[in-house]
Design a protein around this motif. Sequence first.
Motif, PDB file in Angstrom:
ATOM      1  N   TRP A  30     -34.469 -64.979 -55.455  1.00 64.78           N
ATOM      2  CA  TRP A  30     -34.215 -65.950 -55.411  1.00 64.78           C
ATOM      3  C   TRP A  30     -32.361 -64.779 -55.626  1.00 64.78           C
ATOM      4  N   PRO A  31     -31.805 -64.276 -54.758  1.00 62.03           N
ATOM      5  CA  PRO A  31     -30.382 -63.815 -54.910  1.00 62.03           C
ATOM      6  C   PRO A  31     -29.914 -64.654 -54.612  1.00 62.03           C
ATOM      7  N   VAL A  32     -28.443 -64.222 -55.424  1.00 61.44           N
ATOM      8  CA  VAL A  32     -27.099 -64.924 -55.720  1.00 61.44           C
ATOM      9  C   VAL A  32     -25.827 -64.255 -55.079  1.00 61.44           C
ATOM     10  N   LEU A  33     -25.133 -65.571 -54.640  1.00 60.03           N
ATOM     11  CA  LEU A  33     -23.672 -64.255 -53.980  1.00 60.03           C
ATOM     12  C   LEU A  33     -23.037 -65.474 -53.582  1.00 60.03           C
ATOM     13  N   ALA A  35     -18.553 -65.816 -53.399  1.00 61.55           N
ATOM     14  CA  ALA A  35     -16.877 -64.453 -53.540  1.00 61.55           C
ATOM     15  C   ALA A  35     -16.195 -65.584 -54.931  1.00 61.55           C
ATOM     16  N   CYS A  81     -29.604 -66.184 -45.700  1.00 57.32           N
ATOM     17  CA  CYS A  81     -28.186 -65.842 -46.167  1.00 57.32           C
ATOM     18  C   CYS A  81     -28.067 -65.203 -44.856  1.00 57.32           C
ATOM     19  N   TRP A  85     -30.693 -61.884 -46.314  1.00 54.99           N
ATOM     20  CA  TRP A  85     -31.824 -62.291 -47.017  1.00 54.99           C
ATOM     21  C   TRP A  85     -32.471 -63.975 -46.256  1.00 54.99           C
ATOM     22  N   ALA A 117     -14.977 -76.763 -52.925  1.00 53.22           N
ATOM     23  CA  ALA A 117     -16.049 -76.341 -54.619  1.00 53.22           C
ATOM     24  C   ALA A 117     -14.549 -75.808 -55.054  1.00 53.22           C
ATOM     25  N   PHE A 121     -13.108 -72.832 -52.614  1.00 49.78           N
ATOM     26  CA  PHE A 121     -13.614 -72.269 -51.355  1.00 49.78           C
ATOM     27  C   PHE A 121     -14.422 -73.043 -50.780  1.00 49.78           C
ATOM     28  N   ARG A 155     -24.224 -78.714 -55.441  1.00 49.91           N
ATOM     29  CA  ARG A 155     -24.070 -77.963 -54.517  1.00 49.91           C
ATOM     30  C   ARG A 155     -24.668 -78.933 -52.786  1.00 49.91           C
ATOM     31  N   TRP A 164     -24.161 -70.163 -46.464  1.00 41.61           N
ATOM     32  CA  TRP A 164     -22.646 -69.958 -46.948  1.00 41.61           C
ATOM     33  C   TRP A 164     -22.449 -71.537 -46.350  1.00 41.61           C
ATOM     34  N   ALA A 167     -22.048 -75.443 -49.629  1.00 39.24           N
ATOM     35  CA  ALA A 167     -21.348 -74.417 -51.105  1.00 39.24           C
ATOM     36  C   ALA A 167     -21.600 -74.986 -52.124  1.00 39.24           C
ATOM     37  N   TRP A 184     -15.650 -68.668 -45.057  1.00 39.50           N
ATOM     38  CA  TRP A 184     -16.157 -68.005 -44.635  1.00 39.50           C
ATOM     39  C   TRP A 184     -15.169 -68.085 -42.755  1.00 39.50           C
TER      40      TRP A 184
END
Length: 203
Positions: A30-33, A35, A81, A85, A117, A121, A155, A164, A167, A184
Motif C-alpha cells: 500500500w504505497p503512501v502518496l 503532497a 492512484c 498503482w 483536509a 488540501f 479520511r 486523489w 482526502a 489536483w
Amino acid sequence: MFRSKAEKKVLEAGYEPSRLPPGQYLTDKWPVLHAGSVATYPADLAGWDFRVWGEVESPIALTWAQLNELPTVEVTQDIHCVTRWSRFDVTFAGVPWSAIRELVGQRPSARFAIAHAEAGFTANVPAEALEQEGALLATHADGEPLTAEHGRPLRLVVPGRYFWKSAKWLRGIELRGDDQPGFWERLGYHNDADPFAEQRYAF
Ligand SMILES: Nc1nc2c(c(=O)[nH]1)N[C@H]1C(S)=C(S)[C@@H](COP(=O)(O)O)O[C@H]1N2
Ligand SMILES: [Mo]
C-alpha cells in the motif's frame, strides 16, 4: 487473447483482469502518496474536529468522541492512484455519509461536495458520490485504525474515482450549489476521475 504484463499479474494473483483499469498495475503493497507532510495529532485528538457547512440547515463541528458515536459501516474496495498503482480489496470502516447528512439536514441545493483536509488540501466530487455504496468517512483500514501516513484519524473514501479524491486528514465537508475544483483538479487533473475511462487529466 492478448494480455498485457500488468493483466497477467492480476490473473496470477487470482483476480479477474477486468478489475484492473487501463494503464494501471497491481501492487500488493500500500504505497503512501500525498503532497506536503503527514499531519500529526495528539494521541487523544484533543482540539480535532470535523466540520460540515454550506448548503445545510445546521452546520456542525464534531469532536472525535462525537464522531465515534455515529453508526459505522465496513466496505471492501479497490483503490487506483493516478500514478498508476492499484491495490485490490482494501477494507475500510467508518461513518457513512448518510449519518452526517441527517445530522446537518443536507439541502437539495447541495449538488457538490468539497473535502477539506489539513494544510489546505481539497478534493471535489458531486454530492451524490458520497451517497454511493462504498463511500464513507473512514477511521480504519484493513481492520486497524488509520496510520498517520494513510490519513489518521479520518479520511474520505470515494469509490469509482482515482484515489486523489479520497482526502486524507479530512477535517470537513463543504456542500455547495456550484462545483469548485480541488487541489489536483486545479493543477490539471480530471474533474470526474473515473479510472475505467482513464480520466487522468483535464486536457
Ligand atoms: N490530504 C491529502 N489527501 C490526499 C492526498 C494529498 O496530497 N493530501 N493525495 C491523494 C492521492 S493522489 C492519493 S493516491 C491518496 C493516497 O493515499 P494513501 O497514501 O493512503 O495510499 O491520497 C489522496 N489523498
Ligand atoms: Mo494518487
